[in-house]
Design a protein around this motif. Structure first.
Motif, PDB file in Angstrom:
ATOM      1  N   ASP A 176       0.802  -1.222   0.000  1.00  7.47           N
ATOM      2  CA  ASP A 176       0.000   0.000   0.000  1.00  7.47           C
ATOM      3  C   ASP A 176       0.838   1.276   0.000  1.00  7.47           C
ATOM      4  OD1 ASP A 176      -2.212  -1.625   0.032  1.00  7.47           O
ATOM      5  OD2 ASP A 176      -2.503  -1.490   2.200  1.00  7.47           O
ATOM      6  N   TYR A 177       1.987   1.222   0.707  1.00 10.22           N
ATOM      7  CA  TYR A 177       2.742   2.455   0.923  1.00 10.22           C
ATOM      8  C   TYR A 177       4.153   2.413   0.338  1.00 10.22           C
ATOM      9  CZ  TYR A 177      -0.992   2.875   4.370  1.00 10.22           C
ATOM     10  OH  TYR A 177      -2.223   2.925   4.974  1.00 10.22           O
ATOM     11  N   GLY A 178       4.489   1.337  -0.389  1.00 10.80           N
ATOM     12  CA  GLY A 178       5.841   1.228  -0.941  1.00 10.80           C
ATOM     13  C   GLY A 178       6.193   2.388  -1.854  1.00 10.80           C
ATOM     14  N   ASP A 179       5.286   2.697  -2.785  1.00  8.54           N
ATOM     15  CA  ASP A 179       5.563   3.809  -3.708  1.00  8.54           C
ATOM     16  C   ASP A 179       5.687   5.131  -2.963  1.00  8.54           C
ATOM     17  OD1 ASP A 179       5.507   2.105  -5.870  1.00  8.54           O
ATOM     18  OD2 ASP A 179       3.358   2.384  -6.230  1.00  8.54           O
ATOM     19  N   GLY A 180       4.864   5.317  -1.927  1.00  8.27           N
ATOM     20  CA  GLY A 180       4.948   6.550  -1.147  1.00  8.27           C
ATOM     21  C   GLY A 180       6.262   6.657  -0.397  1.00  8.27           C
ATOM     22  N   ILE A 181       6.759   5.528   0.134  1.00 11.35           N
ATOM     23  CA  ILE A 181       8.048   5.535   0.845  1.00 11.35           C
ATOM     24  C   ILE A 181       9.172   5.861  -0.123  1.00 11.35           C
ATOM     25  CG2 ILE A 181       9.683   4.097   2.108  1.00 11.35           C
ATOM     26  CD1 ILE A 181       7.289   2.570   3.237  1.00 11.35           C
ATOM     27  N   VAL A 182       9.116   5.268  -1.315  1.00  7.88           N
ATOM     28  CA  VAL A 182      10.149   5.538  -2.317  1.00  7.88           C
ATOM     29  C   VAL A 182      10.148   7.023  -2.694  1.00  7.88           C
ATOM     30  CG1 VAL A 182      10.804   5.123  -4.710  1.00  7.88           C
ATOM     31  CG2 VAL A 182      10.214   3.201  -3.226  1.00  7.88           C
ATOM     32  N   ARG A 183       8.959   7.567  -2.919  1.00  9.23           N
ATOM     33  CA  ARG A 183       8.883   9.002  -3.260  1.00  9.23           C
ATOM     34  C   ARG A 183       9.385   9.861  -2.127  1.00  9.23           C
ATOM     35  NH1 ARG A 183       3.960   7.444  -5.548  1.00  9.23           N
ATOM     36  NH2 ARG A 183       2.838   8.163  -3.686  1.00  9.23           N
ATOM     37  N   LEU A 184       9.075   9.467  -0.876  1.00  7.81           N
ATOM     38  CA  LEU A 184       9.546  10.234   0.269  1.00  7.81           C
ATOM     39  C   LEU A 184      11.064  10.262   0.318  1.00  7.81           C
ATOM     40  CD1 LEU A 184       9.053  11.698   2.963  1.00  7.81           C
ATOM     41  CD2 LEU A 184       8.971   9.460   4.070  1.00  7.81           C
ATOM     42  N   VAL A 185      11.702   9.095   0.123  1.00  7.53           N
ATOM     43  CA  VAL A 185      13.168   9.036   0.151  1.00  7.53           C
ATOM     44  C   VAL A 185      13.758   9.860  -0.988  1.00  7.53           C
ATOM     45  CG1 VAL A 185      15.154   7.505  -0.104  1.00  7.53           C
ATOM     46  CG2 VAL A 185      13.211   6.793   1.298  1.00  7.53           C
ATOM     47  N   SER A 186      13.235   9.664  -2.196  1.00  5.38           N
ATOM     48  CA  SER A 186      13.786  10.389  -3.349  1.00  5.38           C
ATOM     49  C   SER A 186      13.583  11.893  -3.214  1.00  5.38           C
ATOM     50  CB  SER A 186      13.121   9.880  -4.633  1.00  5.38           C
ATOM     51  OG  SER A 186      13.375   8.511  -4.819  1.00  5.38           O
ATOM     52  N   ASP A 187      12.379  12.302  -2.840  1.00  5.16           N
ATOM     53  CA  ASP A 187      12.100  13.733  -2.722  1.00  5.16           C
ATOM     54  C   ASP A 187      12.904  14.369  -1.598  1.00  5.16           C
ATOM     55  OD1 ASP A 187      10.354  13.398  -4.782  1.00  5.16           O
ATOM     56  OD2 ASP A 187       8.534  13.426  -3.542  1.00  5.16           O
ATOM     57  N   THR A 188      13.127  13.620  -0.514  1.00  2.50           N
ATOM     58  CA  THR A 188      13.915  14.164   0.587  1.00  2.50           C
ATOM     59  C   THR A 188      15.347  14.426   0.159  1.00  2.50           C
ATOM     60  OG1 THR A 188      12.550  13.023   2.227  1.00  2.50           O
ATOM     61  CG2 THR A 188      14.728  13.748   2.933  1.00  2.50           C
ATOM     62  N   ILE A 189      15.939  13.467  -0.560  1.00  5.40           N
ATOM     63  CA  ILE A 189      17.322  13.643  -1.012  1.00  5.40           C
ATOM     64  C   ILE A 189      17.398  14.752  -2.063  1.00  5.40           C
ATOM     65  CG2 ILE A 189      19.254  12.516  -2.169  1.00  5.40           C
ATOM     66  CD1 ILE A 189      18.403   9.912  -0.890  1.00  5.40           C
ATOM     67  N   ARG A 190      16.398  14.811  -2.944  1.00  7.60           N
ATOM     68  CA  ARG A 190      16.403  15.903  -3.930  1.00  7.60           C
ATOM     69  C   ARG A 190      16.297  17.263  -3.240  1.00  7.60           C
ATOM     70  NH1 ARG A 190      12.635  12.555  -6.771  1.00  7.60           N
ATOM     71  NH2 ARG A 190      13.600  11.542  -8.580  1.00  7.60           N
ATOM     72  N   GLY A 191      15.575  17.313  -2.123  1.00 12.39           N
ATOM     73  CA  GLY A 191      15.394  18.575  -1.421  1.00 12.39           C
ATOM     74  C   GLY A 191      16.628  19.045  -0.680  1.00 12.39           C
ATOM     75  N   TRP A 192      17.579  18.147  -0.439  1.00 13.02           N
ATOM     76  CA  TRP A 192      18.812  18.562   0.219  1.00 13.02           C
ATOM     77  C   TRP A 192      19.677  19.351  -0.755  1.00 13.02           C
ATOM     78  CZ3 TRP A 192      20.305  13.161   2.600  1.00 13.02           C
ATOM     79  CH2 TRP A 192      19.455  12.897   3.675  1.00 13.02           C
ATOM     80  N   ASP A 193      20.433  20.308  -0.228  1.00 12.03           N
ATOM     81  CA  ASP A 193      21.405  20.989  -1.078  1.00 12.03           C
ATOM     82  C   ASP A 193      22.624  20.087  -1.248  1.00 12.03           C
ATOM     83  OD1 ASP A 193      23.757  22.283   0.859  1.00 12.03           O
ATOM     84  OD2 ASP A 193      21.859  21.880   1.863  1.00 12.03           O
ATOM     85  N   ALA A 194      23.436  20.384  -2.250  1.00 14.24           N
ATOM     86  CA  ALA A 194      24.561  19.517  -2.598  1.00 14.24           C
ATOM     87  C   ALA A 194      25.535  19.343  -1.436  1.00 14.24           C
ATOM     88  CB  ALA A 194      25.290  20.083  -3.822  1.00 14.24           C
ATOM     89  N   GLN A 195      25.763  20.412  -0.655  1.00 12.69           N
ATOM     90  CA  GLN A 195      26.710  20.320   0.446  1.00 12.69           C
ATOM     91  C   GLN A 195      26.203  19.362   1.524  1.00 12.69           C
ATOM     92  OE1 GLN A 195      27.867  24.059   2.109  1.00 12.69           O
ATOM     93  NE2 GLN A 195      28.984  23.142   3.821  1.00 12.69           N
ATOM     94  N   THR A 196      24.888  19.372   1.764  1.00 14.74           N
ATOM     95  CA  THR A 196      24.323  18.472   2.766  1.00 14.74           C
ATOM     96  C   THR A 196      24.482  17.024   2.337  1.00 14.74           C
ATOM     97  OG1 THR A 196      22.721  20.129   3.464  1.00 14.74           O
ATOM     98  CG2 THR A 196      22.230  17.843   4.012  1.00 14.74           C
ATOM     99  N   VAL A 197      24.164  16.724   1.070  1.00 16.46           N
ATOM    100  CA  VAL A 197      24.323  15.359   0.562  1.00 16.46           C
ATOM    101  C   VAL A 197      25.774  14.923   0.670  1.00 16.46           C
ATOM    102  CG1 VAL A 197      24.102  13.892  -1.473  1.00 16.46           C
ATOM    103  CG2 VAL A 197      22.352  15.591  -0.979  1.00 16.46           C
ATOM    104  N   THR A 198      26.672  15.793   0.234  1.00 15.15           N
ATOM    105  CA  THR A 198      28.097  15.467   0.279  1.00 15.15           C
ATOM    106  C   THR A 198      28.554  15.206   1.703  1.00 15.15           C
ATOM    107  OG1 THR A 198      28.485  16.832  -1.679  1.00 15.15           O
ATOM    108  CG2 THR A 198      30.386  16.298  -0.312  1.00 15.15           C
ATOM    109  N   SER A 199      28.161  16.085   2.634  1.00 12.69           N
ATOM    110  CA  SER A 199      28.587  15.951   4.020  1.00 12.69           C
ATOM    111  C   SER A 199      28.081  14.648   4.640  1.00 12.69           C
ATOM    112  CB  SER A 199      28.090  17.151   4.830  1.00 12.69           C
ATOM    113  OG  SER A 199      28.337  16.976   6.206  1.00 12.69           O
ATOM    114  N   ARG A 200      26.822  14.325   4.408  1.00  9.27           N
ATOM    115  CA  ARG A 200      26.259  13.144   5.059  1.00  9.27           C
ATOM    116  C   ARG A 200      26.826  11.855   4.468  1.00  9.27           C
ATOM    117  NH1 ARG A 200      19.971  14.725   6.542  1.00  9.27           N
ATOM    118  NH2 ARG A 200      20.549  16.482   7.884  1.00  9.27           N
TER     119      ARG A 200
END
Length: 419
Positions: A361-385
């Protein structure tokens, strides 16, 4: 101005800083060793091998430094092509990670296969049965988190939600057939007998508490002759004694005719609750009136507040809250989970089905949440983490590259000397 949200970058962990210093220090040491060996190489036949080791080690260390740095940023801040790979491909990484989660973790058949090997009931039973299950860093952290969540929620709104959910659920349930089925099952298994015994004892107490009312009723309905002769009092006494005798006989004789009539009435009531539309309509009407009753609504609100207070006490001081009857009940339940195979299978099956249903029921929503969250981070945040997560191992690559490069350099110099 960029509209990408800027999150607070986590500081690099101490282990990463230490390994980075070790790798850089080893590279500098190889440079110093190369200069020393080159300056004094004529003094000893082994020094050319030391120079070859240090020279190749520098090359290997620098190459791996460049490769590791190019993952996260431009080396020396130079815009060299195909560097700063992670910041430039942030969105693609988010999409790939989401697809990876969906393909490998959130497919119902994959979840079912993985859950098949998990004994959730056994793990829960061992945790509940342990005397110190409320202690430890994990337990303390979970307790603080639960308490903070409960205290931060809007209690008026949350209480209204709980009350609305309970009322909505009760409105959706056709209670008459359920009561009828429960009563029929109780009669079939003999579980109604304690209820009959309780009703008999209650009738005895009611009779004893209301003897004066019976005497007053007999006195009021008796004629003047009976009152003048005192026969009304005698009649009232006989009535009371007869009722007491009847109640005593019902209590002592399970096969008493009156008890049989009561059981017959209960069986009829159970059948009518399941099949009589008129009685079902009356029960439904009573249910709806009760749900609209202010007293019932206050009772539900009080029930929620009591439950919330108990959860807060449990979260704030789990050892104290679980040290009494509640703790003993949980420990007993934990022991039951470990010994009752049928109950454990039922719980594991329920958890497995719930997990599979959630993935479906929620697999697609979880995938979108993960993808959208990472897209919402700025490049420095992704790099740092990402660097904080894997940077320590990458520094080991630099160290290994330095050492392996040096060994390869010695081997090549040895071949050159031999030939």
């Amino acid at each position: 101005m960029s509209l990408t949200p800027r999150l607070r970058s986590d500081p690099p962990p101490a282990g990463l800083r230490r390994m980075r210093m070790v790798a850089t220090g080893l590279l500098l040491a190889m440079a110093a060793l190369f200069l020393a060996a080159r300056h004094f190489q004529g003094l000893h036949p082994a020094l050319p091998f030391v120079r070859a080791f240090a020279e190749a080690a520098m090359v290997g260390g620098l190459a791996d430094w460049f490769a590791v740095t190019a993952l996260f940023r431009h080396p020396l801040h130079l815009p060299i092509p195909h560097t700063a790979i992670i910041p430039r491909n942030k969105d693609r990484i988010a999409e790939t990670l989401g697809q990876f989660l969906r393909a490998n973790f959130l497919i119902p058949r994959v979840v079912a296969r993985r859950m098949q090997r998990l004994d959730v009931a056994g793990a829960a039973g061992r945790w509940l049965a342990a005397p110190s299950h409320g202690t430890g860093r994990i337990g303390a952290g979970a307790s603080r988190l639960a308490a903070n969540i409960l205290e931060s929620l809007d209690q008026e709104r949350l209480g209204g939600m709980v009350k609305g959910a309970i009322a909505g659920r009760l409105r959706a349930i056709d209670v008459a057939p359920l009561f009828g089925q429960a009563l029929a099952a109780a009669i079939a298994n003999g579980r109604h007998l304690p209820l009959l015994d309780s009703m008999t004892r209650g009738a005895a107490r009611i009779l004893e508490a209301n003897e004066h009312l019976i005497r007053e009723m007999v006195h009021a309905r008796a004629g003047s002759v009976m009152r003048w002769t005192g026969l009304d009092e005698t009649l009232a006494t006989k009535i009371i004694e007869g009722l007491k005798k009847l109640i005593d006989e019902m209590a002592e004789d399970p096969a008493h005719p009156v008890r049989a009539k009561v059981e017959e009435g209960l069986e009829s009531l159970a059948d009518r609750l399941q099949h009589d539309p008129e009685l079902q309509a009356k029960v439904e009407s009573f249910k709806l009136e009760m749900l609209e009753n202010e007293g019932f609504q206050r009772w539900v609100e009080g029930l929620w507040e009591q439950s919330r207070g108990a959860m807060l006490r449990l979260a704030r001081d789990p050892e104290r809250a679980l040290g009494g009857r509640m703790g003993e009940a949980l420990r007993q339940f934990g022991g039951t989970l470990q010994t009752d195979a049928k109950l454990a299978r039922t719980i594991n099956r329920f958890v497995r089905r719930a997990a599979v249903g959630a993935a479906s029921d929620y697999g697609d929503g979880i995938v979108r949440l993960v993808s959208d969250t990472i897209r919402g981070w700025d490049a420095q945040t992704v790099t740092s983490r990402l660097e904080n997560a894997v940077g320590r191992d990458l520094q080991y690559i630099r160290i290994n590259g330095t050492v392996v490069g040096g060994l390869v350099g010695v081997a090549i110099h040895a071949v050159d000397v031999v030939l």
